[in-house]
Design a protein around this motif. Structure first.
Motif, short mmCIF file in Angstrom:
data_model
loop_
_atom_site.label_atom_id
_atom_site.label_comp_id
_atom_site.label_asym_id
_atom_site.label_seq_id
_atom_site.Cartn_x
_atom_site.Cartn_y
_atom_site.Cartn_z
N ASN A 28 -30.91 -38.21 17.91
CA ASN A 28 -29.60 -38.87 17.99
C ASN A 28 -29.01 -38.74 19.39
OD1 ASN A 28 -29.61 -39.72 15.31
ND2 ASN A 28 -28.63 -37.84 14.58
N LEU A 29 -29.14 -37.57 19.98
CA LEU A 29 -28.67 -37.38 21.35
C LEU A 29 -29.42 -38.29 22.30
CD1 LEU A 29 -28.30 -33.48 21.64
CD2 LEU A 29 -26.59 -35.15 20.96
N TRP A 30 -30.75 -38.33 22.14
CA TRP A 30 -31.56 -39.19 23.01
C TRP A 30 -31.19 -40.66 22.84
CZ3 TRP A 30 -33.86 -38.26 27.26
CH2 TRP A 30 -34.45 -37.02 27.51
N ASN A 31 -30.97 -41.10 21.61
CA ASN A 31 -30.61 -42.51 21.38
C ASN A 31 -29.26 -42.84 22.01
OD1 ASN A 31 -32.96 -43.06 19.96
ND2 ASN A 31 -32.06 -42.57 17.98
N ASP A 32 -28.31 -41.93 21.89
CA ASP A 32 -27.01 -42.14 22.54
C ASP A 32 -27.18 -42.25 24.05
OD1 ASP A 32 -25.68 -41.96 20.11
OD2 ASP A 32 -25.11 -39.85 20.38
N PHE A 33 -27.99 -41.35 24.60
CA PHE A 33 -28.18 -41.32 26.05
C PHE A 33 -28.90 -42.59 26.52
CE2 PHE A 33 -30.11 -39.58 30.01
CZ PHE A 33 -28.93 -39.16 30.62
N LYS A 34 -29.87 -43.04 25.75
CA LYS A 34 -30.60 -44.25 26.10
C LYS A 34 -29.67 -45.46 26.10
CE LYS A 34 -34.68 -46.98 24.82
NZ LYS A 34 -35.86 -47.06 23.90
N GLN A 35 -28.83 -45.58 25.10
CA GLN A 35 -27.89 -46.69 25.04
C GLN A 35 -26.93 -46.65 26.22
OE1 GLN A 35 -25.94 -47.09 21.25
NE2 GLN A 35 -27.84 -46.97 20.10
N LEU A 36 -26.46 -45.46 26.57
CA LEU A 36 -25.56 -45.31 27.70
C LEU A 36 -26.21 -45.81 28.98
CD1 LEU A 36 -22.91 -44.14 28.97
CD2 LEU A 36 -24.20 -42.01 29.30
N THR A 37 -27.45 -45.37 29.24
CA THR A 37 -28.11 -45.74 30.49
C THR A 37 -28.47 -47.22 30.53
OG1 THR A 37 -30.27 -45.04 29.60
CG2 THR A 37 -29.00 -43.42 30.83
N GLN A 38 -28.86 -47.79 29.39
CA GLN A 38 -29.23 -49.20 29.35
C GLN A 38 -28.01 -50.11 29.54
OE1 GLN A 38 -31.32 -49.52 25.57
NE2 GLN A 38 -33.31 -49.41 26.59
N ARG A 39 -26.90 -49.73 28.96
CA ARG A 39 -25.69 -50.56 29.02
C ARG A 39 -24.89 -50.36 30.31
NH1 ARG A 39 -23.73 -49.53 22.73
NH2 ARG A 39 -25.46 -50.67 21.74
N PRO A 92 -26.25 -49.79 33.82
CA PRO A 92 -27.29 -49.59 34.84
C PRO A 92 -26.76 -49.08 36.18
CG PRO A 92 -26.90 -51.94 34.44
CD PRO A 92 -26.18 -51.20 33.37
N ASP A 93 -25.47 -49.27 36.43
CA ASP A 93 -24.92 -48.77 37.69
C ASP A 93 -24.87 -47.24 37.73
OD1 ASP A 93 -22.80 -49.15 35.67
OD2 ASP A 93 -21.45 -48.38 37.23
N LEU A 94 -25.07 -46.59 36.57
CA LEU A 94 -25.19 -45.14 36.58
C LEU A 94 -26.51 -44.71 37.22
CD1 LEU A 94 -23.80 -44.19 33.04
CD2 LEU A 94 -22.74 -43.70 35.26
N GLY A 95 -27.45 -45.64 37.31
CA GLY A 95 -28.67 -45.38 38.06
C GLY A 95 -29.68 -44.49 37.39
N LEU A 96 -29.80 -44.58 36.05
CA LEU A 96 -30.80 -43.77 35.33
C LEU A 96 -31.77 -44.66 34.58
CD1 LEU A 96 -28.63 -41.46 35.82
CD2 LEU A 96 -29.54 -40.45 33.74
N ALA A 97 -33.05 -44.46 34.84
CA ALA A 97 -34.12 -45.15 34.11
C ALA A 97 -34.75 -44.15 33.16
CB ALA A 97 -35.16 -45.70 35.08
N LEU A 98 -34.60 -44.36 31.86
CA LEU A 98 -35.12 -43.42 30.87
C LEU A 98 -36.48 -43.88 30.39
CD1 LEU A 98 -34.92 -41.03 28.98
CD2 LEU A 98 -33.46 -42.39 27.46
N ILE A 99 -37.53 -43.11 30.73
CA ILE A 99 -38.90 -43.39 30.31
C ILE A 99 -39.23 -42.50 29.11
CG2 ILE A 99 -41.33 -43.37 30.98
CD1 ILE A 99 -39.64 -45.40 32.55
#
Length: 215
Positions: free
Chosen positions: A63-74, A76-83
């Motif tokens: 759940n934490l990872w899914n939240d973090f993934k949504q944050l970074t995808q929505r 992009p100016d935060l500058g994080l690519a989650l692989i």
């Protein structure tokens, strides 16, 4: 963009990939209370949501990872690519993951080491105009194994053959080096490419060694 937001998400990423102490993670979340009025709503909402996790809880959890993934995808100016390293089972699935993260808004895809190198120079992809960005690599051990010796040998052997346009001597030498325990795996080459781009910060389990680099 507020000057402290990238440091905050970089630190959160460090906690997540390193299976950190949940008590320390929760303490960091509470330390952000004074910042919440000054950061974007999406980030403030995640901090508040994570603070409300029931104790004790499994950390990190999906759940934490899914939240973090949504944050970074929505954002992009935060500058994080989650692989997501658990999705990488082969060279083909590695590029599937890279394209999903970097090329979702492009009409074409990359599928080679040269293409990966070009991607990190910028000019196209999710971070084409960014001065810098970070790669957050979840479950990197799985990726290392999937892109290891066996996969790399098969990749090089596919370059051989009488009808192959590739340099036979070069790839035969690569095969011999791998079998002798001296050559680079496909993952090693990917890692070398990432590290050659100094505008990229690479966050994975064990690196950087200290989260203080973000604070």
């Amino acid at each position: 963009m507020k000057t402290d937001e990238r440091k905050i998400v970089g630190t959160l990423a460090h906690f997540l990939v390193n299976d950190s102490d949940p008590v320390e993670f929760t303490a960091f979340l509470h330390s952000l209370n004074d910042n919440r009025p000054t950061i974007r709503t999406a980030l403030a909402q995640i901090v508040a949501k994570w603070q409300d996790q029931e104790e004790p809880f499994i950390f990190p959890n999906e759940n934490l990872w899914n939240d973090f993934k949504q944050l970074t995808q929505r954002n992009p100016d935060l500058g994080l690519a989650l692989i997501d390293g658990s999705k990488i089972e082969s060279i083909a699935s590695f590029y599937d993951e890279i394209n999903a993260v970097y090329m979702s808004h492009e009409s074409w895809k990359i599928g080679s080491l040269d293409g990966l190198d070009d991607l990190f120079y910028g000019g196209f992809g999710t971070f084409k105009d960014a001065a810098s960005h970070a790669i957050v690599w979840k479950d990197i051990a799985h990726s290392i194994a999937s892109l290891g010796i066996e996969t790399t040998l098969a990749y090089y052997q596919g370059k051989l053959g009488t009808q192959s346009p590739f340099n036979q001597t070069h790839f035969q030498k690569k095969i011999e080096e791998l079998k002798a325990g001296q050559g680079e795996t496909y993952f090693d080459i990917v890692a070398e490419i990432i590290r050659s781009h100094h505008k990229i910060t690479w966050i994975y389990k064990g690196h950087p060694h200290h989260k203080s680099v973000y604070l």
